[in-house]
Design a protein around this motif. Structure first.
Motif, PDB file in Angstrom:
ATOM      1  N   TYR A 258       0.842  -1.192   0.000  1.00 10.23           N
ATOM      2  CA  TYR A 258       0.000   0.000   0.000  1.00 10.23           C
ATOM      3  C   TYR A 258       0.878   1.244   0.000  1.00 10.23           C
ATOM      4  CZ  TYR A 258      -3.319   3.553   1.605  1.00 10.23           C
ATOM      5  OH  TYR A 258      -4.098   4.696   1.715  1.00 10.23           O
ATOM      6  N   HIS A 259       0.557   2.185  -0.892  1.00 14.50           N
ATOM      7  CA  HIS A 259       1.288   3.447  -0.953  1.00 14.50           C
ATOM      8  C   HIS A 259       0.434   4.560  -0.360  1.00 14.50           C
ATOM      9  CE1 HIS A 259       4.258   1.536  -3.475  1.00 14.50           C
ATOM     10  NE2 HIS A 259       3.334   1.187  -4.346  1.00 14.50           N
ATOM     11  N   PHE A 260       1.046   5.377   0.464  1.00 15.98           N
ATOM     12  CA  PHE A 260       0.360   6.545   1.001  1.00 15.98           C
ATOM     13  C   PHE A 260       0.257   7.605  -0.097  1.00 15.98           C
ATOM     14  CE2 PHE A 260       2.368   4.447   4.674  1.00 15.98           C
ATOM     15  CZ  PHE A 260       1.244   4.257   5.467  1.00 15.98           C
ATOM     16  N   ALA A 261      -0.355   8.731   0.210  1.00 15.47           N
ATOM     17  CA  ALA A 261      -0.546   9.792  -0.784  1.00 15.47           C
ATOM     18  C   ALA A 261       0.810  10.336  -1.241  1.00 15.47           C
ATOM     19  CB  ALA A 261      -1.395  10.911  -0.201  1.00 15.47           C
ATOM     20  N   GLU A 262       0.824  10.882  -2.436  1.00 18.32           N
ATOM     21  CA  GLU A 262       2.055  11.430  -3.008  1.00 18.32           C
ATOM     22  C   GLU A 262       2.680  12.466  -2.085  1.00 18.32           C
ATOM     23  OE1 GLU A 262       3.074  14.182  -6.865  1.00 18.32           O
ATOM     24  OE2 GLU A 262       1.728  12.466  -7.189  1.00 18.32           O
ATOM     25  N   GLY A 263       3.992  12.330  -1.864  1.00 21.56           N
ATOM     26  CA  GLY A 263       4.712  13.272  -1.030  1.00 21.56           C
ATOM     27  C   GLY A 263       4.711  12.942   0.445  1.00 21.56           C
ATOM     28  N   GLU A 308      15.470  -3.189  -6.397  1.00 14.52           N
ATOM     29  CA  GLU A 308      15.635  -1.788  -6.060  1.00 14.52           C
ATOM     30  C   GLU A 308      15.574  -0.966  -7.347  1.00 14.52           C
ATOM     31  OE1 GLU A 308      19.201  -1.436  -3.753  1.00 14.52           O
ATOM     32  OE2 GLU A 308      18.408  -2.677  -2.136  1.00 14.52           O
ATOM     33  N   TYR A 309      15.291   0.321  -7.212  1.00 13.61           N
ATOM     34  CA  TYR A 309      15.090   1.157  -8.387  1.00 13.61           C
ATOM     35  C   TYR A 309      16.404   1.744  -8.896  1.00 13.61           C
ATOM     36  CZ  TYR A 309      10.056   0.859  -8.098  1.00 13.61           C
ATOM     37  OH  TYR A 309       8.773   0.383  -8.111  1.00 13.61           O
ATOM     38  N   PRO A 310      16.586   1.771 -10.211  1.00 19.28           N
ATOM     39  CA  PRO A 310      17.795   2.365 -10.794  1.00 19.28           C
ATOM     40  C   PRO A 310      17.748   3.884 -10.688  1.00 19.28           C
ATOM     41  CG  PRO A 310      16.272   1.707 -12.525  1.00 19.28           C
ATOM     42  CD  PRO A 310      15.683   1.217 -11.229  1.00 19.28           C
ATOM     43  N   VAL A 311      18.914   4.509 -10.816  1.00 24.11           N
ATOM     44  CA  VAL A 311      18.985   5.974 -10.745  1.00 24.11           C
ATOM     45  C   VAL A 311      19.328   6.584 -12.096  1.00 24.11           C
ATOM     46  CG1 VAL A 311      19.564   6.019  -8.294  1.00 24.11           C
ATOM     47  CG2 VAL A 311      21.412   5.927  -9.998  1.00 24.11           C
ATOM     48  N   GLU A 325       8.936   6.260 -12.550  1.00 24.28           N
ATOM     49  CA  GLU A 325       8.515   7.660 -12.452  1.00 24.28           C
ATOM     50  C   GLU A 325       7.417   7.826 -11.405  1.00 24.28           C
ATOM     51  OE1 GLU A 325       6.775  11.230 -15.309  1.00 24.28           O
ATOM     52  OE2 GLU A 325       7.745   9.491 -16.217  1.00 24.28           O
ATOM     53  N   LYS A 326       6.468   6.883 -11.387  1.00 26.65           N
ATOM     54  CA  LYS A 326       5.389   6.945 -10.403  1.00 26.65           C
ATOM     55  C   LYS A 326       5.932   6.730  -8.993  1.00 26.65           C
ATOM     56  CE  LYS A 326       1.727   5.385 -13.537  1.00 26.65           C
ATOM     57  NZ  LYS A 326       0.741   4.307 -13.830  1.00 26.65           N
ATOM     58  N   ALA A 327       6.879   5.793  -8.869  1.00 29.92           N
ATOM     59  CA  ALA A 327       7.460   5.511  -7.552  1.00 29.92           C
ATOM     60  C   ALA A 327       8.203   6.729  -7.024  1.00 29.92           C
ATOM     61  CB  ALA A 327       8.399   4.305  -7.647  1.00 29.92           C
ATOM     62  N   PHE A 328       8.976   7.384  -7.888  1.00 25.13           N
ATOM     63  CA  PHE A 328       9.762   8.537  -7.462  1.00 25.13           C
ATOM     64  C   PHE A 328       8.867   9.697  -7.031  1.00 25.13           C
ATOM     65  CE2 PHE A 328      13.757   7.368 -10.167  1.00 25.13           C
ATOM     66  CZ  PHE A 328      13.901   6.225  -9.398  1.00 25.13           C
ATOM     67  N   GLU A 329       7.692   9.827  -7.660  1.00 22.41           N
ATOM     68  CA  GLU A 329       6.774  10.913  -7.325  1.00 22.41           C
ATOM     69  C   GLU A 329       6.143  10.725  -5.943  1.00 22.41           C
ATOM     70  OE1 GLU A 329       4.005  10.948 -10.523  1.00 22.41           O
ATOM     71  OE2 GLU A 329       5.304  12.096 -11.877  1.00 22.41           O
ATOM     72  N   LEU A 330       6.140   9.491  -5.446  1.00 23.79           N
ATOM     73  CA  LEU A 330       5.486   9.212  -4.166  1.00 23.79           C
ATOM     74  C   LEU A 330       6.255   9.789  -2.979  1.00 23.79           C
ATOM     75  CD1 LEU A 330       4.398   5.491  -4.681  1.00 23.79           C
ATOM     76  CD2 LEU A 330       2.878   7.472  -4.424  1.00 23.79           C
TER      77      LEU A 330
END
Length: 355
Positions: A258-263, A308-311, A325-330
């Motif tokens: 579960y992801h919380f709201a963006e930011g 893990e996510y690449p940079v 992109e979606k993950a980074f925005e969170l």
């Protein structure tokens, strides 16, 4: 004495030679060894890796001082890199290196990001409707229905980073109030993330504060890594490189993300990174290795092996990972150098009685 033990462990790895690149790694062998072998094969450079957790490695480098044989420090946390920078152990890297990552770069210019992990909330879909979960991790203490059914790892390094960021983003008083509110819900404490998620899947708890890759490894396993569990009950041990054993992989495990709201700080991005040490006599080779860690080959391996996510851009992810992109925005934006402010977090955890 922990420093003495760590120094003995590190020095037992063998003598170094002038043409040898020495890497001190807070990451585990399952991730590091395959990449080191690829680097050796491609460059012909002899490379030795000495392993320990971040706290041990920092202590050893301080003990060794200017006589340290280390050329590269590959850390599990940016807090450790910021600590090394603060103590003058790192050098400023050239633009040819610092310009390679697309995000999560160092404000000091003394280290490069290598991979990104995210905090998240795991839940058991048999007992929890995600629609009932809060938009912010800050509201979890208000969820009385989860009294006695929440899992967390309050003595674990990733939890320390999470709480350090909460202190910096939300304020000291708010962070303390959050901890006290969580404790009033009688959460179950675990020494590490793997047994916590096993308890979640087994129905012992309903939700758990964890890192995204533990959920993915439980359901999808790992490719290219040794099947060794480095989870430990020592607070500062590496908690990013654990590979689920092949017999434990369960695509149907009753664990969801579960992801919380963006930011929201509950989606905190936590960065691993690497740096050239001021003690290095092999600057060219050290920077060549750092550049290799940012290659598409190495970044793809990290995504596939430990999820893990690449940079860097244009690295294909496994289809079960959230789009980068979606993950980074969170995640909220924050200065990763500030994670060096660990002592304040430890003091807060002591004050409320968690450590």
């Amino acid at each position: 004495m922990a420093v003495g033990i760590a120094a003995f462990f590190l020095s037992s790895c063998g003598e170094t030679t002038d043409d040898q690149l020495v890497v001190y790694s807070g990451r585990s062998q399952g991730l590091v060894d395959p990449l080191v072998e690829d680097f050796k094969e491609q460059t012909g450079i002899n490379i030795e890796v000495r392993y320990g957790n971040d706290a041990e490695l920092l202590a050893v480098m301080s003990e060794e001082g200017d006589q340290s044989p280390a050329d590269v420090y590959w850390a599990n946390t940016t807090g450790a890199l910021a600590n090394a920078s603060q103590k003058g152990k790192l050098v400023t890297l050239p633009d040819s290196l610092t310009s390679k990552p697309a995000s999560y770069t160092s404000s000091s210019g003394e280290w490069i990001p290598v991979t990104v992990r995210f905090r998240t909330l795991a839940y058991n879909p048999n007992t929890v409707d995600p629609e009932d979960l809060p938009e912010s991790v800050m509201d979890l203490p208000d969820m009385d229905d989860f009294d006695g059914r929440i899992g967390w790892t309050p003595t674990y390094s990733s939890f320390y980073d999470f709480m350090t960021s909460m202190r910096l983003i939300e304020g000291e008083d708010v962070a303390k109030e959050w901890l006290e509110g969580m404790m009033s819900l009688n959460p179950k404490s675990y020494s590490s993330n793997t047994p916590m998620l096993q308890a979640l899947a087994g129905g012992e708890i309903d939700i758990a504060l964890t890192n995204h890759y533990y959920i993915l490894r439980m359901k999808h396993g790992s490719t290219g890594t040794q099947s060794t569990d480095t989870d430990s009950d020592t607070a500062m041990d590496s908690d990013s490189d654990t590979s689920m054993g092949s017999g434990e992989i369960d695509p149907n495990a009753t664990v969801e993300m579960y992801h919380f709201a963006e930011g929201d700080v509950g989606n905190l991005a936590m960065v691993t990174g690497a740096a050239q040490l001021a003690t290095s006599d092999n600057a060219e080779k050290a920077q060549q290795f750092l550049s290799f860690l940012l290659s598409k080959q190495a970044q793809k391996f990290a995504a596939e092996s430990v999820h893990e996510y690449p940079v860097i851009r244009d690295v294909e992810l496994p289809d079960y990972m959230l789009d980068a992109e979606k993950a980074f925005e969170l995640s909220p934006e924050y200065d990763y150098e500030q994670l060096k402010q660990l002592e304040g977090t430890l003091n807060l955890l002591r004050e409320v009685g968690l450590i």
